[in-house]
Motif scaffolding. Structure first.
Motif, PDB file in Angstrom:
ATOM      1  N   THR A 295      -2.617  -2.402  18.423  1.00 43.12           N
ATOM      2  CA  THR A 295      -3.909  -2.131  19.074  1.00 43.12           C
ATOM      3  C   THR A 295      -4.645  -0.993  18.378  1.00 43.12           C
ATOM      4  O   THR A 295      -5.866  -1.054  18.135  1.00 43.12           O
ATOM      5  N   SER A 296      -3.912   0.064  18.007  1.00 42.61           N
ATOM      6  CA  SER A 296      -4.524   1.197  17.316  1.00 42.61           C
ATOM      7  C   SER A 296      -5.064   0.782  15.955  1.00 42.61           C
ATOM      8  O   SER A 296      -6.160   1.203  15.546  1.00 42.61           O
ATOM      9  N   LEU A 298      -6.130  -2.194  15.057  1.00 47.34           N
ATOM     10  CA  LEU A 298      -7.302  -3.053  15.191  1.00 47.34           C
ATOM     11  C   LEU A 298      -8.530  -2.280  15.650  1.00 47.34           C
ATOM     12  O   LEU A 298      -9.656  -2.567  15.225  1.00 47.34           O
ATOM     13  N   THR A 299      -8.344  -1.301  16.518  1.00 49.32           N
ATOM     14  CA  THR A 299      -9.486  -0.574  17.074  1.00 49.32           C
ATOM     15  C   THR A 299      -9.855   0.659  16.271  1.00 49.32           C
ATOM     16  O   THR A 299     -10.970   1.185  16.394  1.00 49.32           O
ATOM     17  N   VAL A 301      -8.553   3.486  16.768  1.00 45.28           N
ATOM     18  CA  VAL A 301      -8.331   4.647  17.625  1.00 45.28           C
ATOM     19  C   VAL A 301      -6.912   5.162  17.402  1.00 45.28           C
ATOM     20  O   VAL A 301      -5.958   4.391  17.528  1.00 45.28           O
ATOM     21  N   SER A 303      -3.265   6.338  17.849  1.00 39.12           N
ATOM     22  CA  SER A 303      -2.337   6.043  18.955  1.00 39.12           C
ATOM     23  C   SER A 303      -1.412   7.194  19.286  1.00 39.12           C
ATOM     24  O   SER A 303      -0.569   7.077  20.162  1.00 39.12           O
ATOM     25  N   CYS A 647      -4.116  -4.878   8.621  1.00 34.39           N
ATOM     26  CA  CYS A 647      -4.923  -3.675   8.845  1.00 34.39           C
ATOM     27  C   CYS A 647      -4.577  -2.589   7.827  1.00 34.39           C
ATOM     28  O   CYS A 647      -5.465  -1.869   7.329  1.00 34.39           O
TER      29      CYS A 647
END
Length: 660
Positions: A295-296, A298-299, A301, A303, A647
Motif C-alpha cells: 500500500t505504501s 502504491l500510494t 505514503v 509506512s 514500484c
C-alpha cells in the motif's frame, strides 16, 4: 498471499472436524464386532483345514487307484480290502460297475451310492451327502484303471477343533446352507439361532461376520452380551468351489469396551490452538507487513518502520532513507518457519505418543492366537502323517521290478504335491529310480523302519522326508517333502508363523526367512519349550521394544509326528490386532501424518512462492539504496511482492531520470 493461508487453514479445519467426529465413533465401537474380526482368521483356517481333510481322501483314493494297475487284485473282494487299507479314514468302501449302482463288493458301513448319477465316473468325484436323518458324510469316487469298475469311499467330516477352542465358551459348528447343524463342538446359546441361519446362508458369498442386536445375548458376569457368528465356506478343488458346508464360530461378547488411548478431545483442542497460533503468526507477522508495504509503495505514503527485516530494507530503498539499525528485526523465513513448526510439533508429539501406546489385549484374543497355532499344527500334523501313510500304501502294491516303478512314482508325485521328489534307494542310500525334482538328501543308508525324518540342521534348504522299506527288505521308498507346501499352511495364519525343530531352528515360515534361522529371543524360546513339554502358555511379551502375542503348538499327537519334536511358533504384533485401541491409535497416527504434511505444505508454499522472492527483492532494494540505478528489478509473480517489485523498479527509473 492469503490464498495459501486459507487453503491450509481449511485443511486443518477438516482434520480437526475428523478428530472430533471419528475418534468418538471408534471408541464407541461394538466389542462384538471387534471379537468377531479377531476370530475371522481362525474360522478361515478351520474351513481350509476341513477342506484339506476332504481333499486328503481324494488324494489317497486317487493314488490307490493308480497303484492298482501295477499289481491288480484278482477279485472285487480283494480290491475292496486293498482300497480300504489305502484310505485309513474310510468308514465304508464299495466297488461297483460303471453306469450302475449295483455293488460288486463292499466293506464297512453302508455307502449311499445312489447319490452318484448313473453316468460313468471318469475322474475323482467328491459328493457331500447330508439329510435330516443322519450325519453328513463325504463320498469320494474314482475309476479303477484297466477295469470297468468304480470305487466309492465314504468318510466322515471332521472340523479340526483344537482343545483350546473346546475349552472356551465358543461353539464351532458345521452347517448346511439352510442352517442345519450337522456337527457341533460346544453348545451355542439360543440367542444365536437366527445368526446361525443367516450366517450359513451368507457363507455362499464368502467368509464374513454377523452380529446380533446389542445386548440381546445372555447375561454373563452381571453384564449384557451381544451374540455373534463368524462364518466361512468349505471349498475344495482347483479352482476352489463350495461343497455345501460351512464352518461357523458362535459366541457372545460384552456390550462395550473402553479404549486405553488418551481422550481424543485433549489432542484435538491442542491442534486447534496451535493451528490458530500458526495462522495468526503468518497473517500478522508476514502477510500484514507485506500488504502494508505494498500500500505504501502504491500510494507513495511512507509506512514507517517495519519489524520484518526484508520489509524494512525495501521500505528504506523506496523512501530513500537509511535503514533503522537500532531495532532487531525478524527475517521472513523465521516467521514462516515458526508458524509451520507449531503444527509440526503437535504432529510429532501426537505421533510419538500414539506410536508408544501399547493396546490392551483381551484374553479372548490371546486364546484366539493360541487356537490359530493349534489349528496350523493340526494341519501340518495331518499333512505329515498323510505323506507317510501314502508311502506305506504304495509299498503294499509294488513288486520287485525296480524299472516298473518309474511310471508309478511319477504318478505318485503328480497326485501328491506335498512331495518334491520320490525315489527308491538301496541299502547304501544310492538312488535306483526316482521321479520329481532332483533329490536333496545326502546319500547315506536310509533310516530303519518307517517314519518321518529331518536329515540336516544347516544348509540352504531343510531336507525333510518320509521313508518306508519295500517288501524286498533291501530297498527303501523315500519321499522328500516340499518345504514350500508346509509354508503355505503357515501363511493361512495371522502374523509371523514358523515351524521350528527341537533346536529352535526354522524349518518353514509364513514370510521370508533363511533356513535354520535360530529363534534367539528368550520369551519365544521359553514359549516353544513349554509347548514341547505339553504346557503351552500363550501371552503377550515384549521383544525389541515391541509387544507381541505369542503362541506355540507342538506337532506331537500321533506316532508318526511325535519323534520329530517340531513346533509351530506364532508371533503377532499387538499393533496389528483388530482392537479398538489399535483403531484409535492408527487414526491418530494418520492425523499426525496429515498434520505434519499440512505444516510442511504451509512452510513450503510460503517459502517457495513468497519468502524466496521477497529476499531476492530485498537484495535488489539494497543495491538500489547503494546507488545501483542500472539493474532492472523484475517482478517474479503477479502478487503483492510482484507489485512492490514494480514500484521499486519505477522508483529506480525516476531516480535514473533525475540523474540524467
Amino acid at each position: 498471499m492469503r490464498a495459501p493461508l486459507a487453503v491450509v487453514a481449511t485443511a486443518f479445519a477438516l482434520l480437526i472436524g475428523c478428530c472430533l467426529v471419528v475418534t468418538p465413533t471408534i471408541n464407541a465401537a461394538n466389542s462384538a464386532h471387534i471379537l468377531a474380526q479377531s476370530q475371522q482368521r481362525l474360522v478361515d483356517d478351520l474351513a481350509h483345514a476341513t477342506a484339506d481333510s476332504l481333499g486328503e481322501v481324494a488324494v489317497e483314493l486317487s493314488t490307490a487307484a493308480k497303484l492298482y494297475s501295477i499289481n491288480p487284485d484278482r477279485t472285487p473282494a480283494d480290491a475292496v480290502t486293498a482300497f480300504a487299507g489305502s484310505c485309513p479314514q474310510a468308514r465304508g468302501v464299495v466297488l461297483m460297475a460303471q453306469g450302475t449302482s449295483k455293488p460288486l463288493a463292499r466293506l464297512g458301513e453302508p455307502v449311499p451310492v445312489e447319490s452318484f448319477p448313473d453316468r460313468g465316473i471318469d475322474r475323482i468325484t467328491v459328493r457331500v451327502v447330508h439329510d435330516q436323518t443322519g450325519p453328513a458324510v463325504v463320498l469320494t469316487a474314482a475309476p479303477v484303471p484297466g477295469t470297468d469298475w468304480i470305487v466309492v469311499v465314504s468318510t466322515g467330516i471332521q472340523v479340526p477343533v483344537s482343545p483350546t477352542i473346546r475349552e472356551s465358551a465358543h461353539a464351532i459348528l458345521l452347517t448346511t446352507p439352510d442352517g442345519r447343524v450337522v456337527q457341533s463342538h460346544g453348545r451355542p446359546d439360543p440367542s444365536t439361532r437366527e445368526l446361525i441361519t443367516s450366517g450359513s446362508a451368507a457363507a455362499a458369498d464368502g467368509a464374513g461376520v454377523a452380529v446380533g442386536d446389542e445386548g440381546s445375548g445372555p447375561v454373563v458376569n452381571n453384564a449384557r452380551t451381544t451374540p455373534l457368528t463368524v462364518y466361512a465356506p468349505v471349498k475344495t478343488g482347483t479352482p476352489a468351489s463350495p461343497v455345501g458346508l460351512n464352518v461357523l464360530l458362535v459366541a457372545v461378547a460384552p456390550v462395550a469396551t473402553d479404549s486405553q488411548i488418551p481422550v481424543p478431545i485433549d489432542w484435538t483442542i491442542t491442534l486447534a490452538a496451535v493451528v490458530a497460533a500458526a495462522m495468526a503468526l503468518i497473517g500478522f507477522g508476514f502477510i500484514r507487513p507485506i500488504r502494508r508495504l505494498r500500500t505504501s509503495a502504491l500510494t507513495g505514503v511512507p509506512s514507517g518502520r517495519h519489524r520484518l527485516r526484508e520489509a524494512e530494507r525495501i521500505a528504506a530503498a523506496l523512501e530513500g532513507r537509511p535503514r533503522d539499525a537500532r531495532r532487531l528485526r525478524v527475517p521472513a523465513w523465521a516467521v514462516v518457519l515458526v508458524a509451520a513448526m507449531l503444527p509440526l510439533g503437535w504432529a510429532a508429539t501426537v505421533g510419538i505418543a500414539a506410536g508408544q501406546t501399547t493396546p490392551t489385549v483381551p484374553d479372548v484374543v490371546v486364546q484366539g492366537q493360541r487356537a490359530l497355532a493349534d489349528t496350523a499344527a493340526q494341519a501340518l500334523r495331518q499333512q505329515l502323517s498323510a505323506s507317510l501313510t501314502t508311502l506305506q500304501t504304495f509299498t503294499t502294491r509294488v513288486g520287485k521290478d525296480m524299472s516298473s516303478l518309474r511310471p508309478a512314482l511319477a504318478d505318485l508325485v503328480a497326485q501328491n504335491p506335498r512331495y518334491r521328489s520320490v525315489y527308491v534307494t538301496d541299502a547304501a542310500g544310492a538312488i535306483q529310480v526316482s521321479a520329481g525334482r532332483t533329490a536333496l538328501r545326502t546319500e547315506e543308508p536310509p533310516p530303519g523302519g518307517s517314519g518321518l525324518h529331518q536329515q540336516n540342521t544347516a544348509g540352504r534348504v531343510p531336507v525333510l522326508f518320509a521313508s518306508n522299506p519295500l517288501p524286498d527288505g533291501t530297498h527303501t521308498l523315500v519321499g522328500e517333502l516340499d518345504v514350500a507346501k508346509l509354508s503355505s499352511v503357515l501363511r493361512r495364519t495371522a502374523g509371523s508363523a514358523r515351524l521350528v525343530d527341537s533346536g529352535m531352528r526354522t524349518l518353514a515360515a509364513a514370510d521370508g526367512y533363511r533356513a535354520f534361522d535360530v529363534v534367539d529371543e528368550e520369551p519365544l524360546r521359553q514359549n516353544v519349550t513349554d509347548a514341547l513339554a505339553g504346557s503351552a502358555r500363550p501371552g503377550t511379551v515384549e521383544i525389541g521394544g515391541q509387544w507381541y502375542v505369542v503362541a506355540s503348538a507342538s506337532l506331537a499327537g500321533t506316532s508318526k509326528t511325535d519323534p520329530l519334536r517340531w513346533t509351530v511358533l506364532l508371533r503377532q504384533p499387538v499393533t496389528e490386532l483388530p482392537l479398538p485401541d489399535n483403531s484409535v491409535r492408527n487414526f491418530w497416527l494418520f492425523a499426525a501424518m496429515a498434520g505434519g504434511a499440512f505444516a510442511l505444505a504451509l512452510f513450503g508454499w510460503y517459502h517457495w512462492c513468497f519468502v524466496g522472492p521477497l529476499r531476492r527483492l530485498a537484495a535488489a532494494a539494497d543495491l538500489l539504496a547503494g546507488g545501483d540505478l542500472r539493474t532492472v528489478i523484475y517482478p517474479e509473480r503477479l502478487n503483492e511482492i510482484g507489485t512492490v517489485a514494480q514500484c521499486l523498479d519505477a522508483c529506480r527509473r525516476r531516480r535514473a531520470a533525475s540523474v540524467d
